[in-house]
Enzyme design. Structure first.
Site, mmCIF file in Angstrom:
data_model
loop_
_atom_site.group_PDB
_atom_site.id
_atom_site.type_symbol
_atom_site.label_atom_id
_atom_site.label_comp_id
_atom_site.label_asym_id
_atom_site.label_seq_id
_atom_site.Cartn_x
_atom_site.Cartn_y
_atom_site.Cartn_z
ATOM 1 N N HIS A 104 0.814 -1.218 0.000
ATOM 2 C CA HIS A 104 0.000 0.000 0.000
ATOM 3 C C HIS A 104 0.847 1.268 0.000
ATOM 4 C CE1 HIS A 104 0.339 -0.185 4.543
ATOM 5 N NE2 HIS A 104 0.399 1.124 4.378
ATOM 6 N N ASP A 134 0.193 -7.588 1.393
ATOM 7 C CA ASP A 134 0.610 -6.194 1.530
ATOM 8 C C ASP A 134 2.133 -6.059 1.591
ATOM 9 O OD1 ASP A 134 0.334 -3.485 1.589
ATOM 10 O OD2 ASP A 134 -0.461 -3.334 3.611
ATOM 11 N N SER A 208 4.704 2.328 7.960
ATOM 12 C CA SER A 208 4.339 1.247 7.042
ATOM 13 C C SER A 208 5.538 0.799 6.217
ATOM 14 C CB SER A 208 3.243 1.715 6.083
ATOM 15 O OG SER A 208 1.998 1.726 6.707
#
Length: 360
Positions: A104, A134, A208
């Site tokens: 993402h 992911d 992230s």
């Protein structure tokens, strides 16, 4: 970073604790003497800051429920092809410049720029990414070798073991936080292969794709999501286990894609009422709701209403047991499926197919 807006231990008697043998703490289970300074010095050069430029979503992509006034405002203030920016973290896994991050973080990227801890900036290429887990693999190039970190075993980590997260929350580069593993194998309904490590090490937006280290400086997870009502850290973060990441990265490095097995059934959990009728102490297995036409399941003779109890040697106690077991197979692999059909166990042979690429 994905923000999840929705998601006890028994109390032991003091007298029982008094009967337990005392275990002296060892260096392997303690915070390194003097703190994490040496560990961070060793691993920080391999942690990178990622900036992404991507196309803004088109007006047609906006949800139908969006009020017309807001839709018009979006059209006026954010033209269809206006670029938007994003940021995240990542870490080098080879001296040649391969970098692991989240899907993402780089999804839809028009350009990806990587900044190292020493200030060097590189344009990066997206080698491949896997929406289902992911995880993404990108690369940078230079004449000299890059610093890098190695993977450790997430399977060997235990609840309570200490971990260190390094990343770039809110663009604050090389931020270090520490905590413990709060739980393992968490299913947060982010995807079909959820098996997250839960940690209380502070993770925020911008972390992230960053690494979660054990006390030896090995990567045991990739920080991916947080549980947060307001977008900030409340001590509940989730990381993709390193054992999963290594398998995905190995496939992405080969051809930029991940190939998974396909059975071709829609499944649901067994209800408590059905479990009671069948004489089970609790619900288990995967109930087939539909079988896709011309699928491996159809060719093997699986039927609507069958309850899948075993897939090869794996007992199916939850739906994800079946999902993961099938996905781990290679196309054209043979497998045996044991189902409960009209009160009798039936074993069928199936040849696994290829799962179509998945969207985020």
């Amino acid at each position: 970073m994905t923000s999840l807006l929705s998601k006890s231990a028994p109390i032991a008697l003091a007298s029982a604790l008094a009967m337990m043998p005392f275990l002296a703490p060892t260096a392997a289970f303690a915070v390194p003497a003097g703190g994490y300074g040496d560990l961070v010095e060793n691993v920080a050069p391999a942690v990178v800051y990622i900036e992404v430029t991507a196309a803004a979503p088109a007006t047609a992509d906006l949800p139908d429920s969006l009020p017309e006034a807001l839709r018009k405002r979006f059209e006026q203030q954010a033209p269809k092809n206006a670029p938007r920016g994003g940021l995240g973290s990542g870490f080098l896994i080879s001296e040649a410049g391969q970098i692991v991050t989240n899907h993402h973080v780089v999804d839809g990227a028009q350009s990806v720029q990587v900044t190292l801890s020493d200030g060097r900036i590189f344009d990066a290429e997206v080698i491949g990414s896997d929406p289902a887990t992911d995880i993404a693999l990108i690369s940078i190039q230079a004449d000299a070798a890059f610093p890098y970190v190695s993977f450790g075993s997430s399977e060997e980590m235990r609840v309570g073991d200490e971990v260190v997260a390094v990343g770039n929350p809110f663009g604050l580069s090389s931020t270090v936080t520490s905590g413990i593993i709060s739980a393992k194998s968490r299913d947060i309904h982010a995807g079909p292969y959820d098996e997250f490590i839960q940690t209380d090490a502070a993770i925020n937006r911008g972390n992230s794709g960053g690494p979660l280290f054990n006390n030896n400086g090995d990567v045991v997870g990739v920080n991916t999501a947080i549980l947060s009502p307001d977008g900030g850290s409340v001590g509940i973060g989730f990381a993709v286990p390193s054992d999963v990441v290594q398998d995905v990265v190995a496939e992405l490095g080969t051809d930029g894609t991940v190939t998974r097995g396909w059975l071709g059934v829609n499944i649901r959990p067994m209800s408590d009422d059905v479990a009671q009728v069948l004489g089970f102490e609790k619900s288990k297995g995967a109930v087939i709701e539909a079988v896709s036409t011309d699928s491996p399941a159809a060719k093997a003779g699986l039927k609507k209403g069958d309850i899948i109890l075993r897939f090869d040697d794996t007992q199916i106690t939850a739906l994800r047991d079946l999902t993961r077991s099938v996905a781990a197979k290679n196309p054209d692999d043979a497998a045996t499926v044991t189902v409960l059909r009209r009160g009798k166990e039936v074993t069928l042979d199936v040849i696994i197919g290829t799962l179509a690429p998945q969207k985020a």
